[in-house]
Enzyme design. Sequence first.
Site, PDB file in Angstrom:
ATOM      1  N   THR A 100       0.828  -1.217   0.000  1.00  0.00           N
ATOM      2  CA  THR A 100       0.000   0.000   0.000  1.00  0.00           C
ATOM      3  C   THR A 100       0.866   1.273   0.000  1.00  0.00           C
ATOM      4  O   THR A 100       0.675   2.167  -0.821  1.00  0.00           O
ATOM      5  CB  THR A 100      -0.885  -0.004   1.263  1.00  0.00           C
ATOM      6  OG1 THR A 100      -1.565  -1.259   1.306  1.00  0.00           O
ATOM      7  CG2 THR A 100      -1.893   1.104   1.250  1.00  0.00           C
ATOM      8  N   GLU A 155      10.101   9.751   9.064  1.00  0.00           N
ATOM      9  CA  GLU A 155       8.903  10.592   9.235  1.00  0.00           C
ATOM     10  C   GLU A 155       7.616   9.754   9.166  1.00  0.00           C
ATOM     11  O   GLU A 155       6.660   9.993   9.907  1.00  0.00           O
ATOM     12  CB  GLU A 155       8.876  11.674   8.147  1.00  0.00           C
ATOM     13  CG  GLU A 155       7.735  12.645   8.252  1.00  0.00           C
ATOM     14  CD  GLU A 155       7.799  13.483   9.524  1.00  0.00           C
ATOM     15  OE1 GLU A 155       8.675  14.344   9.636  1.00  0.00           O
ATOM     16  OE2 GLU A 155       6.964  13.247  10.421  1.00  0.00           O
ATOM     17  N   LYS A 189       5.139   4.401  18.535  1.00  0.00           N
ATOM     18  CA  LYS A 189       5.206   5.773  18.026  1.00  0.00           C
ATOM     19  C   LYS A 189       5.567   6.762  19.130  1.00  0.00           C
ATOM     20  O   LYS A 189       6.392   7.662  18.921  1.00  0.00           O
ATOM     21  CB  LYS A 189       3.866   6.141  17.375  1.00  0.00           C
ATOM     22  CG  LYS A 189       3.567   5.298  16.128  1.00  0.00           C
ATOM     23  CD  LYS A 189       2.113   5.445  15.683  1.00  0.00           C
ATOM     24  CE  LYS A 189       1.789   4.586  14.481  1.00  0.00           C
ATOM     25  NZ  LYS A 189       0.353   4.467  14.206  1.00  0.00           N
TER      26      LYS A 189
HETATM   27  N1  HSE Z   1      -2.314   0.594  12.336  1.00  0.00           N
HETATM   28  C1  HSE Z   1      -2.015   1.985  12.474  1.00  0.00           C
HETATM   29  C2  HSE Z   1      -3.261   2.755  12.877  1.00  0.00           C
HETATM   30  C3  HSE Z   1      -1.456   2.618  11.233  1.00  0.00           C
HETATM   31  O1  HSE Z   1      -4.322   2.176  13.032  1.00  0.00           O
HETATM   32  O2  HSE Z   1      -3.139   3.950  13.040  1.00  0.00           O
HETATM   33  C4  HSE Z   1      -0.039   2.291  11.028  1.00  0.00           C
HETATM   34  O3  HSE Z   1       0.738   2.662  12.108  1.00  0.00           O
END
Ligand code: HSE
Length: 440
Positions: free
Chosen positions: A13, A129, A205
Site C-alpha cells: 500500500t 517521518e 510511536k
Molecule cells: N495501524 C495503524 C493505525 C497505522 O491504526 O493507526 C499504522 O501505524
Amino acid sequence: MKSIQVGLLGIGTVGSGTFNVLRRNQAEIKRRAGRGIEISMVADLDVTRAQAVVGPDVKVVNDARAVIANPEIDIVIELIGGYGIAKQLVMEAIAAGKHVVTANKALLAVHGTEIFAAAHAKGVMVAFEAAVAGGIPIIKALREGLTANSIQWIAGIINGTTNFILSEMRDKGLDFATVLKEAQKLGYAEADPTFDIEGVDAAHKVTLMSAIAFGIPVQFDKAYIEGITKLGAADIKYAEQLGYRIKLLGITKRTSKGIELRVHPSLIPAKRLIANVEGAMNAVVVNGDAVGNTLYYGKGAGSEPTASAVIADLVDITRLHTADAAQRVPHLAFHPESMSDLPILSMSEVVTSYYLRLRVADQAGVLAKVTGIVADAGISIDAVLQREADEVGGEGSTQTDLIILTHDTREGTMNQAIALMQALPTVLEPITRIRKEELA
Ligand code: HSE
C-alpha cells in the site's frame, strides 16, 4: 544532474503510494530537492504484481539484497515491516553506505539505538517521518520546527484504528467487541488487530517521539502500555456526562524525576480540540516552554498520506547527502554525544488524575466508606456522580454506579486506595480506573 537513485523494498500500500506520488509530482519535487528523485529498482516477493504497479521501465527483483548490492542505488526505502528480515536488510543497507528511509515504527522503537549508532558510524541517514502519525510531519516539527523549546510533554492520538473504534462506540453507544467486528469489515482494523487495540502500535510511536523530544535513547521496553479492550460503553457515556471524551493517548512527559512514557485510554476535556478528533484521524499536541501548545492533525495511515512522509524524507536526504555528516539534523534531534540519561519512570511514579467507576450495593454508608478510603490516602476528589439504581440495573435494582473524579495523585497511591475499595463487600465488580489528562 542525474536523478538520485532509490531502491524500494516492499511495494504494498505505502510503496505504491510512494511510487505514484513521486511520479505524479516529479517536476515540483525536483524543483524543491534540487535534482530528480527516481525509484529505479524495486524488490518484492510478488514480482508480477510489483511490475504491474511500476511499469516496464523499473527493474523489479524478488531479492532485496540485489537492491542493496546495486552500486547505483543511493537510498533504500524499507517498507517490509516487522523486526525480522527488515532489521537485517536495514543493517545491511547501512553497512553498504546507503541512506535508509523507513516507515517501520516497531523496528526503530525496539532496535533504534543499534540502527542509529550504525548509521552514525557509517555517515548515512536513517529517516523515519512515516513511522509516526503517517502523513503528519510530526518528526520534522519535533526535530526542527520546535528546536528552540524545552519540550515539556506530548500527547497524541496516534492510532487510527482505536480512534475509529472509540468514535463509533461513543456515536452509536455500542460495546467494544461489536465495533471491532464492524471496523474489521470496513477495513479500518486488521484481521489480527492486537498491536492496535492493545496499544502496542501507539507505544512504538510515542517511544520515538519521546526520544527526539527529550534526547533520550529509544526505550520501548520501559513504556507502560494499556489498550482499549476493557473499555465499556457505560464509561464512555459517563465521561460524556462529566464533560470528557475517552481517547487512547500516547503520552510522554518531562518531570523533575524523569520521563513518563505511557499509552492508555484517557479522559480528556471535551472542549479541547484534540478531544474532537474523530474516526481514523490522528492528532498530536506538543507543549514547548516557549511556544506553548501546538497541535498537529491529519491522516495517520493510508497509501498516499504515508507516501507524503516517505517522500519528504527522500527530499531531505537528496538535499543533505552531499553535506558534511556533522551538519545534518541528528537522527534523534540531539547529537549522540549529548544524549540525556534521564530515566523513564515506572508507572507507579506517574502523577495524574483519575476517573473511577465502582459498581456498588445501593445502601446507606457506601459512598462514605469509599470516599473515606480516598481521603485517608490523601487523594483529593474533584467530582462525584452517582446514578439512579433503576437507571443502572433496571427497575428495582439494588446496585448502582458510583463515579469519582480525582485530582492529581501518584499512581502507586491510587493503586493502594483501589485495592482497599475493592476489598469492601459492597463493591460488587472490579473497579474501572481510567486516567484523566487535562492537557491544559
Ligand atoms: N495501524 C495503524 C493505525 C497505522 O491504526 O493507526 C499504522 O501505524
